[in-house]
Design a protein around this motif. Structure first.
Motif, short mmCIF file in Angstrom:
data_model
loop_
_atom_site.label_atom_id
_atom_site.label_comp_id
_atom_site.label_asym_id
_atom_site.label_seq_id
_atom_site.Cartn_x
_atom_site.Cartn_y
_atom_site.Cartn_z
N ALA A 1 45.58 47.26 37.43
CA ALA A 1 45.36 48.71 37.59
C ALA A 1 44.83 49.00 39.00
N LYS A 2 43.89 48.19 39.47
CA LYS A 2 43.36 48.37 40.83
C LYS A 2 44.46 48.18 41.86
N LEU A 3 45.27 47.15 41.65
CA LEU A 3 46.37 46.87 42.57
C LEU A 3 47.36 48.03 42.60
N ILE B 1 47.90 54.62 46.71
CA ILE B 1 47.18 55.21 47.84
C ILE B 1 47.90 54.86 49.15
N ALA B 2 48.32 53.59 49.27
CA ALA B 2 49.01 53.16 50.48
C ALA B 2 50.32 53.92 50.65
N LYS C 1 49.48 57.48 51.79
CA LYS C 1 49.08 57.50 53.20
C LYS C 1 50.28 57.29 54.11
N PHE C 2 51.19 56.39 53.72
CA PHE C 2 52.37 56.15 54.53
C PHE C 2 53.24 57.40 54.61
N LYS C 3 53.40 58.07 53.46
CA LYS C 3 54.21 59.30 53.47
C LYS C 3 53.56 60.38 54.33
N GLU C 4 52.22 60.49 54.27
CA GLU C 4 51.52 61.45 55.12
C GLU C 4 51.74 61.10 56.59
#
Length: 144
Positions: free
Chosen positions: A54-56, A62-63, A66-69
């Motif tokens: 779940a953490k992974l 999130i990654a 952030k990449f899309k942003e």
């Protein structure tokens, strides 16, 4: 006397039989406890594995976000000049070459100046010891 001996023998047999049953029950109980402990560890490991996954997954989401942003922001940023005059050794070459450096993005308006430092004064030998390094004088008269 025979009856007493027989009764004692039957009592001892009964005690031995009870002890064997008790040992068997204890062994069954022990096996059951070991199996329960194994199952408990297995469940804990599965729980930890699910938490880790779940953490992974959360980190991955999130990654990706952030990449899309970053991708969206990169579209709006100005791109560097595609073709510019080439600079080699800090001088303009007048033509663009793939091997030459791009135009400097920043030039310091105040050129660098070295700080004047007076030459070091030779300290007199106050200890009274002679200098062991010989002074060699060349044919031009300069000291080395």
């Amino acid at each position: 006397m025979n009856k007493e001996m027989e009764e004692k023998a039957t009592k001892e047999l009964g005690k031995e039989h009870l002890q064997e049953k008790a040992k068997e029950k204890y062994q069954e109980w022990l096996k059951k406890k070991i199996a329960e402990g194994y199952e408990k560890k297995k469940k804990e490991n599965e729980k930890k594995k699910k938490q880790w996954q779940a953490k992974l997954q959360e980190k991955k989401e999130i990654a990706d976000k952030k990449f899309k942003e970053w991708l969206e922001n990169a579209k709006s940023k100005p791109s560097p000049a595609v073709k510019s005059d080439g600079y080699a050794n800090g001088k303009l070459t007048g033509f663009y070459s793939g091997t030459s450096y791009p135009e400097p993005a920043f030039c310091n308006p105040i050129p660098w100046k070295s700080i004047h430092m007076p030459p070091p004064k030779e300290a007199n030998n106050l200890s009274g010891k002679k200098n062991k390094t010989p002074v060699i004088e060349s044919h031009t008269g300069h000291l080395w």
